[in-house]
Design a protein around this motif. Structure first.
Motif, mmCIF file in Angstrom:
data_model
loop_
_atom_site.group_PDB
_atom_site.id
_atom_site.type_symbol
_atom_site.label_atom_id
_atom_site.label_comp_id
_atom_site.label_asym_id
_atom_site.label_seq_id
_atom_site.Cartn_x
_atom_site.Cartn_y
_atom_site.Cartn_z
ATOM 1 N N LEU A 34 0.596 -1.178 0.283
ATOM 2 C CA LEU A 34 -0.097 -0.292 -0.090
ATOM 3 C C LEU A 34 0.438 1.217 -0.215
ATOM 4 C CD1 LEU A 34 -2.322 -0.769 3.031
ATOM 5 C CD2 LEU A 34 -2.930 -0.938 0.559
ATOM 6 N N ASP A 35 0.254 2.923 -0.452
ATOM 7 C CA ASP A 35 1.250 3.676 0.508
ATOM 8 C C ASP A 35 0.552 4.005 1.475
ATOM 9 O OD1 ASP A 35 1.376 4.029 -3.011
ATOM 10 O OD2 ASP A 35 -1.617 4.629 -3.254
ATOM 11 N N PRO A 36 2.171 5.056 1.657
ATOM 12 C CA PRO A 36 1.722 5.036 3.363
ATOM 13 C C PRO A 36 0.550 5.217 3.964
ATOM 14 C CG PRO A 36 4.346 5.712 2.289
ATOM 15 C CD PRO A 36 2.665 5.371 1.518
ATOM 16 N N ASP A 37 0.254 6.349 2.875
ATOM 17 C CA ASP A 37 -0.872 6.733 3.453
ATOM 18 C C ASP A 37 -2.310 6.421 3.650
ATOM 19 O OD1 ASP A 37 -0.527 9.643 2.597
ATOM 20 O OD2 ASP A 37 -0.967 10.552 1.551
ATOM 21 N N GLN A 38 -2.123 5.136 2.601
ATOM 22 C CA GLN A 38 -2.985 4.293 2.754
ATOM 23 C C GLN A 38 -2.944 3.354 3.970
ATOM 24 O OE1 GLN A 38 -3.109 2.226 -1.109
ATOM 25 N NE2 GLN A 38 -4.422 3.057 -1.804
ATOM 26 N N VAL A 39 -1.503 3.532 4.542
ATOM 27 C CA VAL A 39 -1.481 2.441 5.542
ATOM 28 C C VAL A 39 -2.362 3.166 7.183
ATOM 29 C CG1 VAL A 39 -0.020 1.516 7.359
ATOM 30 C CG2 VAL A 39 0.846 1.499 4.889
ATOM 31 N N ILE A 40 -2.135 4.660 6.760
ATOM 32 C CA ILE A 40 -2.376 5.857 8.211
ATOM 33 C C ILE A 40 -3.810 5.326 8.298
ATOM 34 C CG2 ILE A 40 -2.895 7.784 9.009
ATOM 35 C CD1 ILE A 40 -0.052 8.220 7.899
ATOM 36 N N GLU A 41 -4.281 5.403 6.481
ATOM 37 C CA GLU A 41 -6.196 5.458 6.867
ATOM 38 C C GLU A 41 -6.815 4.301 6.873
ATOM 39 O OE1 GLU A 41 -9.839 6.585 6.481
ATOM 40 O OE2 GLU A 41 -8.801 7.704 5.576
ATOM 41 N N ALA A 59 -3.834 7.514 14.646
ATOM 42 C CA ALA A 59 -3.803 8.514 12.847
ATOM 43 C C ALA A 59 -3.530 9.864 13.400
ATOM 44 C CB ALA A 59 -4.265 7.913 12.220
ATOM 45 N N ARG A 60 -4.278 9.858 13.756
ATOM 46 C CA ARG A 60 -3.911 11.828 13.685
ATOM 47 C C ARG A 60 -2.793 11.982 14.191
ATOM 48 N NH1 ARG A 60 -8.354 14.438 17.244
ATOM 49 N NH2 ARG A 60 -9.839 12.593 16.482
ATOM 50 N N LYS A 61 -2.455 11.426 15.527
ATOM 51 C CA LYS A 61 -0.874 11.586 16.082
ATOM 52 C C LYS A 61 -0.185 11.476 14.734
ATOM 53 C CE LYS A 61 0.719 10.546 19.723
ATOM 54 N NZ LYS A 61 1.041 10.554 20.950
ATOM 55 N N TRP A 62 0.013 10.661 13.503
ATOM 56 C CA TRP A 62 1.395 10.183 12.574
ATOM 57 C C TRP A 62 0.805 11.258 11.865
ATOM 58 C CZ3 TRP A 62 1.220 4.295 11.689
ATOM 59 C CH2 TRP A 62 1.322 3.147 12.954
ATOM 60 N N ARG A 63 -0.870 11.486 11.546
ATOM 61 C CA ARG A 63 -0.881 12.285 10.418
ATOM 62 C C ARG A 63 0.215 14.367 10.991
ATOM 63 N NH1 ARG A 63 -6.411 10.396 9.715
ATOM 64 N NH2 ARG A 63 -6.187 9.194 6.949
ATOM 65 N N GLY A 64 -0.234 14.346 11.642
ATOM 66 C CA GLY A 64 0.317 15.511 12.593
ATOM 67 C C GLY A 64 1.307 15.618 12.417
ATOM 68 N N VAL A 65 2.351 14.632 13.250
ATOM 69 C CA VAL A 65 3.426 14.671 12.715
ATOM 70 C C VAL A 65 4.074 14.770 11.786
ATOM 71 C CG1 VAL A 65 6.166 13.381 13.290
ATOM 72 C CG2 VAL A 65 3.956 13.563 15.260
ATOM 73 N N VAL A 107 6.158 -1.317 14.683
ATOM 74 C CA VAL A 107 7.157 -0.659 14.622
ATOM 75 C C VAL A 107 7.703 0.287 12.771
ATOM 76 C CG1 VAL A 107 9.502 0.961 14.753
ATOM 77 C CG2 VAL A 107 8.169 -0.589 17.098
ATOM 78 N N CYS A 108 7.861 -1.271 12.464
ATOM 79 C CA CYS A 108 8.108 -1.441 10.868
ATOM 80 C C CYS A 108 7.230 -0.567 10.387
ATOM 81 C CB CYS A 108 8.725 -2.380 10.692
ATOM 82 S SG CYS A 108 10.631 -2.651 11.714
ATOM 83 N N ILE A 109 6.274 -1.234 9.936
ATOM 84 C CA ILE A 109 4.915 -0.582 9.743
ATOM 85 C C ILE A 109 4.807 1.284 9.894
ATOM 86 C CG2 ILE A 109 2.292 -0.072 9.150
ATOM 87 C CD1 ILE A 109 2.458 -3.114 10.842
ATOM 88 N N ALA A 110 4.649 1.275 11.491
ATOM 89 C CA ALA A 110 4.814 2.894 11.513
ATOM 90 C C ALA A 110 5.937 3.395 10.528
ATOM 91 C CB ALA A 110 4.652 2.709 13.278
ATOM 92 N N MET A 111 6.617 3.020 10.701
ATOM 93 C CA MET A 111 8.158 4.097 9.897
ATOM 94 C C MET A 111 7.768 4.026 8.724
ATOM 95 S SD MET A 111 11.475 2.513 11.465
ATOM 96 C CE MET A 111 12.864 3.078 10.944
#
Length: 462
Positions: A34-41, A59-65, A107-111
């Motif tokens: 997936l694209d990174p944005d899709q993972v966050i979604e 997800a809101r925290k990840w997007r904000g950072v 952690v790897c997915i979040a990176m």
């Protein structure tokens, strides 16, 4: 594995092969498709909220950072907080020891999803069992070539409460003492400078441990447990006056009474402390659902999911004294109203315990509780204010009666800072030396200067 056994394995996972055989790795593989944005979604649609305290949407925290990092033209940084030091809490260590691979996969997915340049896992050097399991697992995933694993570092820090505070943790990773800062990590993160603010994601071990299966199984699967606003499961620790202390995984929204009475075997509950960062829980609140919003509405907090139970044999003065002394000791001293206020309030309680206090002393403590948060840099004095205010309000008659009686209380309660819970026997070991810890973070049996140097090196308690 049942629907509420999502994080805790039936038996500890000791190798990467065991993790993969049980379906592990599917989340990371799916994320890379997936694209990174899709993972966050996916994480957003699942409704995952941080399991470290405030319950902020992950997800809101990840997007904000990520947005702040893009604006600053830098790559974000990611930090995994495994330094749990809240009294009554014992869950991140269980995950690191029993299933570190799911955590590392998260952690790897979040990176990948945030585009983090580096990641840092921070935990306490004294957590020897969890650290050994994490180190072994980390070496295996690095050897397996998991994307991002070569850019993860592990920091072993001091046995200090504020090491678990997110800005204090960043300072330790940078090689300093855990002294909280005003600016938050999403604004100025790890190794920040005026030209490179390095916005940083900070989530705890349990939060990351949920991520891999959310990506692999999908948001709808995650929402099969829990409530609309607080989906999924969460780990809860229970110690104190209970028959079966331990760490349990339950669906969010489960009544607190189910956890404390039906599972942990609490009887004759007088008061429950959800750590030291929220108002206390009284028997009339036991039917409150275990979710962030319901607990907040009830006047307390879910926090990191740790509960210390005290039955009716306990003096409420002793309960508040042992918890408040912890905060007085752990306050870093950067904000005088916090350090001096917590010390003064504890000294009033110690005076009541000796049978030497007056009503004026009690009133002085309450007045101090209103100013302890002045100029605060972190949440510690806010928790102190809630702890003192809620306890005195709920048990004012007992406080007054104890003062007027002028007799010593038992003063026999340990600080419920958990070192270990034996799953086989249910035996709980609390920090055996905490009573020696002083307000400058040194111990009564060790030179303060040497203590601080050892803490900076991660070689002992701070």
């Amino acid at each position: 594995m049942t629907d509420t056994d999502r994080l805790l394995p039936a038996r500890p996972v000791r190798s990467l092969d065991e993790h993969l055989a049980a379906g592990g790795g599917a989340g990371l593989a799916r994320a890379l498709e997936l694209d990174p944005d899709q993972v966050i979604e996916l994480v957003d649609a699942a409704g995952l909220r941080g399991r470290g305290g405030a319950g902020f949407p992950t997800a809101r925290k990840w997007r904000g950072v990520l947005a702040n990092a893009v604006a600053a033209e830098v790559a974000p940084t990611l930090v995994a907080n495994g330094a749990e030091g809240e009294p009554g809490t014992y869950k991140d260590r269980v995950l690191l020891e029993q299933q570190p691979y799911a955590f590392l996969e998260g952690v790897c997915i979040a990176m990948y999803a945030t585009g983090a340049a580096t990641a840092h896992i921070a935990t306490k050097a004294k957590f020897t069992g969890p650290v050994a399991a994490l180190t072994d697992a980390f070496q295996q995933v690095q050897a397996a070539g998991w994307p991002g694993a070569d850019r993860i570092e592990v920091t072993l820090g001091p046995d200090a409460y504020l090491f678990g505070e997110e800005t204090g943790m960043l300072r330790v990773i940078e090689g300093a003492l855990p002294l909280p800062q005003v600016t938050r990590p999403f604004e100025e993160g790890l190794f920040a400078t005026t030209l490179a603010p390095n916005p940083t994601v900070v989530n705890n071990v349990e939060t990351f441990s949920h991520v891999a299966r959310i990506v692999a199984e999908g948001p709808d699967w995650f929402r099969e447990a829990g409530t609309e606003a607080s989906p999924g499961t969460m780990l809860f620790s229970v110690v104190g006056d209970v028959e079966s202390p331990g760490t349990y995984e339950l669906a969010m929204g489960t009544p607190l009474r189910t956890l404390l009475e039906d599972i942990a075997g609490a009887r004759d509950v007088k008061v429950v402390a959800p750590g030291v960062s929220s108002g206390v829980i009284t028997p009339g609140m036991l039917d409150t659902p275990l979710d962030f919003d319901a607990m907040r509405k009830a006047g307390t907090g879910l926090g990191s999911g740790g509960f210390v139970v005290y039955d009716s044999s306990r003096s409420i003065v002793d309960v508040l004294a042992v918890l408040l002394r912890f905060l007085a000791v752990e306050s870093c001293g950067q904000c005088n109203p916090c350090k001096l206020g917590n010390i003064e309030m504890y000294e009033v309680l110690a005076k009541i315990q000796r049978g030497e206090a007056t009503r004026t002393d009690l009133e002085r403590m309450l007045l101090r509780s209103h100013t302890v948060t002045d100029q605060n840099r972190c949440y510690l004095p806010i928790g102190s204010q809630a702890l003192v205010g809620s306890t005195v309000e709920a048990f004012v008659d007992e406080f007054v009666a104890t003062v007027e009686a002028g007799e010593p209380t038992p003063a026999d309660l340990p600080v419920p800072l958990i070192d270990h819970i034996d799953e086989a026997t249910g035996r709980v070991t609390f920090h055996e030396r905490y009573h020696l810890k002083r307000s400058d973070w040194s111990y009564a049996d060790q030179d303060p200067g040497e203590q601080r140097l050892a803490a900076l090196r991660g070689e002992g308690p701070a």
